[in-house]
Scaffold this motif. Structure first.
Motif: not given
Length: 184
Positions: A92-105
């Protein structure tokens, strides 16, 4: 280049091949499908609905997010797998970082809700594990042998598994979840 362990499960293929997966692998796959769908819809929703984009997003994905949270909550009632819980927290923490890198909040609150379900359950299960060790009666554990006692071996395996999960990732950069390898 993604390896097959980094690809989400394709339900029709898994059903036709009668494959079974541990819960955390299914969890990973569902979240990967969700993240890809959200990422694909994000730009369209923002452009088409403009300032109403966030409201439109909730209308599109709200029921899906609620269903995933409800299903996880139901699973957690009978989950006593510390390692599986820890894997899902790390994922879950890794996926939150991935979405942040994608700039999708759009999934930030959803990931926070997942974390708020997983951490308390992990604490409860770990407390039960610790209480079990603390309350164990040495006289009931069996005869003394020259080998390491099975309780000591299981504790060492458990500790090594936790340490391996808490590492920053595998050498190839993947999360290691769903690869079929590792101490489980």
């Amino acid at each position: 280049s993604s390896s097959s362990k980094d690809m989400p499960i394709l339900a029709h293929v898994a059903l036709s091949e009668k494959r079974k997966y541990p819960y955390e692998v299914i969890f990973k796959s569902v979240i990967m499908h969700l993240m890809d769908s959200v990422t694909n819809e994000y730009v369209f929703v923002r452009k088409f609905f403009q300032e109403h984009g966030p409201d439109a997003f909730q209308g599109i994905f709200g029921r899906t997010l609620s269903l995933i949270l409800e299903q996880l909550e139901n699973y957690l009632f009978n989950c006593y797998d510390c390692l599986g819980l820890l894997l899902m927290i790390k994922l879950t923490h890794a996926n939150k970082r991935i979405m942040k890198e994608r700039r999708v909040d759009s999934l930030d609150k959803f990931f926070d809700n997942l974390t708020n379900l997983l951490w308390p359950r992990l604490k409860t299960v770990m407390d039960k594990q610790l209480r079990s060790v603390r309350d164990g009666d040495v006289r009931k554990l069996g005869a003394i042998e020259l080998h390491a006692h099975y309780v000591s071996r299981r504790y060492a395996e458990f500790t090594c598994s936790i340490l391996q999960i808490l590492q920053k990732g595998t050498k190839d950069g993947s999360s290691g979840i769903g690869s079929g390898s590792g101490p489980r």
